[in-house]
Structure formats: C-alpha cells, structure tokens
Design an enzyme around this catalytic site. Structure first.
Site, PDB file in Angstrom:
ATOM      1  N   LEU A 105      37.833  42.860  37.615  1.00 46.89           N
ATOM      2  CA  LEU A 105      36.973  43.021  38.776  1.00 46.89           C
ATOM      3  C   LEU A 105      36.225  41.710  38.930  1.00 46.89           C
ATOM      4  O   LEU A 105      35.613  41.229  37.957  1.00 46.89           O
ATOM      5  CB  LEU A 105      36.001  44.184  38.585  1.00 46.89           C
ATOM      6  CG  LEU A 105      35.149  44.564  39.802  1.00 46.89           C
ATOM      7  CD1 LEU A 105      34.871  46.061  39.800  1.00 46.89           C
ATOM      8  CD2 LEU A 105      33.870  43.801  39.886  1.00 46.89           C
ATOM      9  N   GLY A 113      25.982  39.209  43.550  1.00 46.94           N
ATOM     10  CA  GLY A 113      24.613  39.703  43.611  1.00 46.94           C
ATOM     11  C   GLY A 113      24.241  40.355  44.932  1.00 46.94           C
ATOM     12  O   GLY A 113      23.064  40.614  45.179  1.00 46.94           O
ATOM     13  N   GLY A 115      25.937  43.250  46.125  1.00 47.48           N
ATOM     14  CA  GLY A 115      26.392  44.637  46.157  1.00 47.48           C
ATOM     15  C   GLY A 115      27.890  44.828  46.293  1.00 47.48           C
ATOM     16  O   GLY A 115      28.371  45.956  46.262  1.00 47.48           O
ATOM     17  N   GLY A 117      30.204  44.042  44.145  1.00 45.57           N
ATOM     18  CA  GLY A 117      30.729  44.560  42.878  1.00 45.57           C
ATOM     19  C   GLY A 117      30.582  46.068  42.785  1.00 45.57           C
ATOM     20  O   GLY A 117      31.504  46.761  42.337  1.00 45.57           O
ATOM     21  N   ASP A 143      37.146  46.586  29.883  1.00 47.01           N
ATOM     22  CA  ASP A 143      36.727  45.616  28.873  1.00 47.01           C
ATOM     23  C   ASP A 143      35.766  44.649  29.549  1.00 47.01           C
ATOM     24  O   ASP A 143      36.176  43.822  30.361  1.00 47.01           O
ATOM     25  CB  ASP A 143      37.934  44.843  28.322  1.00 47.01           C
ATOM     26  CG  ASP A 143      38.845  45.747  27.513  1.00 47.01           C
ATOM     27  OD1 ASP A 143      38.345  46.377  26.570  1.00 47.01           O
ATOM     28  OD2 ASP A 143      40.042  45.824  27.833  1.00 47.01           O
ATOM     29  N   TYR A 153      28.337  47.918  33.971  1.00 47.60           N
ATOM     30  CA  TYR A 153      29.155  49.131  33.887  1.00 47.60           C
ATOM     31  C   TYR A 153      28.358  50.306  33.319  1.00 47.60           C
ATOM     32  O   TYR A 153      28.504  51.435  33.792  1.00 47.60           O
ATOM     33  CB  TYR A 153      30.411  48.873  33.046  1.00 47.60           C
ATOM     34  CG  TYR A 153      31.382  47.947  33.730  1.00 47.60           C
ATOM     35  CD1 TYR A 153      32.006  48.301  34.920  1.00 47.60           C
ATOM     36  CD2 TYR A 153      31.679  46.696  33.196  1.00 47.60           C
ATOM     37  CE1 TYR A 153      32.896  47.450  35.563  1.00 47.60           C
ATOM     38  CE2 TYR A 153      32.568  45.836  33.824  1.00 47.60           C
ATOM     39  CZ  TYR A 153      33.172  46.221  35.006  1.00 47.60           C
ATOM     40  OH  TYR A 153      34.040  45.377  35.646  1.00 47.60           O
ATOM     41  N   GLY A 155      25.348  50.914  33.799  1.00 46.12           N
ATOM     42  CA  GLY A 155      24.514  51.412  34.890  1.00 46.12           C
ATOM     43  C   GLY A 155      25.213  52.448  35.749  1.00 46.12           C
ATOM     44  O   GLY A 155      24.571  53.182  36.507  1.00 46.12           O
ATOM     45  N   PHE A 156      26.524  52.531  35.635  1.00 44.98           N
ATOM     46  CA  PHE A 156      27.314  53.507  36.384  1.00 44.98           C
ATOM     47  C   PHE A 156      27.835  54.627  35.485  1.00 44.98           C
ATOM     48  O   PHE A 156      28.718  55.380  35.882  1.00 44.98           O
ATOM     49  CB  PHE A 156      28.468  52.813  37.107  1.00 44.98           C
ATOM     50  CG  PHE A 156      27.982  51.895  38.190  1.00 44.98           C
ATOM     51  CD1 PHE A 156      27.692  52.387  39.450  1.00 44.98           C
ATOM     52  CD2 PHE A 156      27.764  50.554  37.920  1.00 44.98           C
ATOM     53  CE1 PHE A 156      27.202  51.555  40.444  1.00 44.98           C
ATOM     54  CE2 PHE A 156      27.285  49.710  38.910  1.00 44.98           C
ATOM     55  CZ  PHE A 156      26.995  50.205  40.168  1.00 44.98           C
TER      56      PHE A 156
END
Length: 173
Positions: A105, A113, A115, A117, A143, A153, A155-156
């Site tokens: 990704l 920075g 949004g 992503g 990974d 990651y 955070g999700f």
C-alpha cells in the site's frame, strides 16, 4: 475526485513515487506481471475525470493527468500458519489458515497525510471481506514496513502477531 480501479497497462506507473524505492520499483516492474500471472491484484487511485485533474493542477500538481497513479495497493490470497496469528485469534482455527494478504500500500509522496491511505485501506478491506465468503479467508495480514506504518494499521483494528510485531492481522469474521 478520486476513482479506484484495477491496474492496467494504460496507467502511468513511471510517474509514481512514494518515497520508498522498493514500492516504486515493484509498481513499475512487477505489479502488472503479477496480475497477469494471478499472483496478486493491484488497485490504483487515479483522478476521477478532467475536473479532478484540473483540481489537482490548481492545487499545485500540474503534472497529474487522468492516468496518473495517486496511490495503490495489492491483495493476494495466502495461507498462514496458526503460529503467525495473534494468540487470541489462533485458538479458533486449524494449523493453516486461509487469509488475504495486503501485499503493498503506497501513496504518492506529495499526497501523503491527506487521507488517501485510509481510503485505499478501506477499499482493500472491503474487497477482502466481500471475497471471503466465496474463497475462504479468515482475515487480512499485512507486513508493516516500520513502527509508523504499524501504528497506522493498528488504528484500524489490526493486531500485532505473536513473534513479529510488524506483522499484523485483522480478522474478517
């Protein structure tokens, strides 16, 4: 303003730079080959029409055109050994678990920075979740390249795996 679509030969891969040379190189040289061989599927974010191209130009990005890649991700089917799962998830599965792997990704360095992503990750997770009932997938592995990416990651809802803190897992079910 942004459209997500499968990578094709018409996309401008040579103009993409995220600041991580191996990711740039993979997109330029490997992504289409892997797609043709069924190894992975790559999805790209591109401007959604001429109005979006004009908007980007007005915002200081005159080099962007309708086939410019703003960001991308790649998904692949995989099998993970039970020992790779976080302990709380591992007790539910057999020794080998079918999963979806978020292989890569990346966002253009000058658009990070903002949004994009989050948008790409959400799309990747939706595709993984939608495919899981048809092909079997217990969750998504990624990974992370470093601690900053790992925190992104997490955070999700991704959880670090037992012995590899940069390997993260998100259950689908």
């Amino acid at each position: 303003m942004i459209r997500l679509e499968p990578l094709t030969g018409r996309h401008d891969r040579s103009g993409f730079e995220c600041g991580v040379a191996p990711l740039d190189l993979w997109l330029r040289q490997t992504a289409l080959q892997h797609q043709a061989k069924g190894v992975s599927r790559t999805f790209v974010a591109v401007p959604a029409g001429q109005a979006a191209v004009d908007h980007f130009a007005a915002a200081g990005h005159p080099e962007l055109g309708p086939t410019s890649i703003l960001g991308f991700y790649a998904l692949a089917a995989a099998v993970a050994p039970l020992t790779d799962l976080p302990p709380i998830a591992a007790k539910r599965y057999p020794r080998q678990v079918p999963v979806t792997r978020l292989r890569r990704l990346a966002i253009r360095h000058d658009l990070q920075g903002q949004g994009l992503g989050r948008l790409l990750l959400a799309d990747a997770l939706n595709r993984a979740r939608d495919a899981a009932p048809s092909v079997g997938s217990a969750g998504v592995f990624v990974d992370a390249k470093d601690d900053t990416a790992s925190r992104f990651y997490q955070g999700f809802g991704f959880q670090p795996c037992a012995d590899e803190p940069l390997k993260l897992y998100l259950p689908i079910w």
